[in-house]
Scaffold this active site. Structure first.
Site, PDB file in Angstrom:
ATOM      1  N   TYR A 185       0.845  -1.194   0.000  1.00 27.93           N
ATOM      2  CA  TYR A 185       0.000   0.000   0.000  1.00 27.93           C
ATOM      3  C   TYR A 185       0.879   1.241   0.000  1.00 27.93           C
ATOM      4  CZ  TYR A 185       0.842   0.996   4.981  1.00 27.93           C
ATOM      5  OH  TYR A 185       1.430   1.310   6.182  1.00 27.93           O
ATOM      6  N   CYS A 186       0.278   2.377  -0.406  1.00 28.73           N
ATOM      7  CA  CYS A 186       1.036   3.632  -0.400  1.00 28.73           C
ATOM      8  C   CYS A 186       0.140   4.769   0.077  1.00 28.73           C
ATOM      9  CB  CYS A 186       1.698   3.903  -1.751  1.00 28.73           C
ATOM     10  SG  CYS A 186       0.606   3.897  -3.178  1.00 28.73           S
ATOM     11  N   ARG A 187       0.188   5.917  -0.583  1.00 22.49           N
ATOM     12  CA  ARG A 187      -0.468   7.111  -0.039  1.00 22.49           C
ATOM     13  C   ARG A 187      -1.977   7.100  -0.180  1.00 22.49           C
ATOM     14  NH1 ARG A 187       4.182  10.635  -2.954  1.00 22.49           N
ATOM     15  NH2 ARG A 187       5.728  10.535  -1.265  1.00 22.49           N
ATOM     16  N   CYS A 222      -2.038   6.970  -5.903  1.00 27.63           N
ATOM     17  CA  CYS A 222      -0.597   6.837  -5.692  1.00 27.63           C
ATOM     18  C   CYS A 222      -0.064   5.668  -6.523  1.00 27.63           C
ATOM     19  CB  CYS A 222      -0.306   6.617  -4.207  1.00 27.63           C
ATOM     20  SG  CYS A 222       1.430   6.315  -3.827  1.00 27.63           S
ATOM     21  N   MET A 224      -3.119   5.215   2.626  1.00 30.62           N
ATOM     22  CA  MET A 224      -3.066   5.804   3.957  1.00 30.62           C
ATOM     23  C   MET A 224      -4.098   6.909   4.143  1.00 30.62           C
ATOM     24  SD  MET A 224      -1.298   5.076   6.608  1.00 30.62           S
ATOM     25  CE  MET A 224      -1.999   5.618   8.152  1.00 30.62           C
TER      26      MET A 224
END
Length: 218
Positions: free
Chosen positions: A176-178, A182, A206
């Site tokens: 996972y990222c932003r 993303c 996030m």
């Protein structure tokens, strides 16, 4: 009947928020601050801006009440002024993607082909409960430190290829990222699958996790 001057002032106040967001680079700074507090220097570097330009953009956001600051020694740190600012940013993206064809085309061009499998937040939580999953946070390490999903391991995208041996061979790797827009998680899954690993990504990231009021580890 309300006073016309007061009404104009009211709408001008609303317009100030809109004007502050009417810049692609300022929106990028909001997106970065949705991950957590950062110094002016770190924001400038992450957004590819000169220090003076970044400071000017941040001042516009501050004057509109969208960001807050604190000083630590000689450094100034910025953060979003509230949870509602992150929600506004998420809604702005949603509206743009839904109603502007060029936004959707740009999204597809940026994130690449639909060649990566994804999980919803609910599916991720179920898979973690069942076991056999390793969750990795592929954002820069300072964003991980500012707040990450419970149980996530920090492996920034630029370190992933060199750190494959740290990941259990039999687990499904979830990256996972932003947030939903993303590219880092997409690239992580492509890197992992190209090397024969079973990998999927969290459909959101996030930003959406925070907005859902789910647990965050700092």
């Amino acid at each position: 009947m309300g006073d016309a001057v007061a009404k104009a002032a009211l709408f001008e106040g609303f317009a100030q928020v809109g004007k502050a967001l009417a810049s692609a680079k300022r929106l990028e700074l909001v997106d970065l601050l949705a991950q957590g507090e950062r110094s002016v220097e770190a924001l400038a570097q992450a957004a590819g801006l000169g220090l003076t330009t970044a400071s000017n953009h941040l001042q516009v956001l501050k004057q509109a009440g969208l960001v807050a600051t604190r000083r630590q020694g000689t450094k100034i740190f910025y953060q979003l002024a509230g949870h509602d600012v992150a929600a506004l940013w998420a809604l702005l993206r949603q509206v743009g993607s839904a109603h502007l064809a060029e936004v959707e085309r740009a999204r597809a061009a940026y994130l690449g082909p639909g060649d990566t499998e994804e999980l919803t937040r609910e599916e991720l939580q179920q898979r973690i409960a069942e076991g056999g999953v390793t969750l990795i946070d592929v954002r820069p390490s300072q964003e991980y430190a500012a707040g990450h999903l419970p149980g996530a391991v920090s492996i920034p995208l630029d370190e992933l290829a060199e750190r494959l041996a740290e990941l259990p061979g039999d687990d499904t790797i979830v990256a996972y990222c932003r947030g939903a827009y993303c590219v880092l998680a997409h690239e992580a899954v492509r890197t992992l699958t190209a090397r024969g690993r079973r990998a999927v990504r969290l459909a959101e990231g996030m930003l959406e996790w925070r907005l859902a009021d789910l647990p965050v580890v700092r």
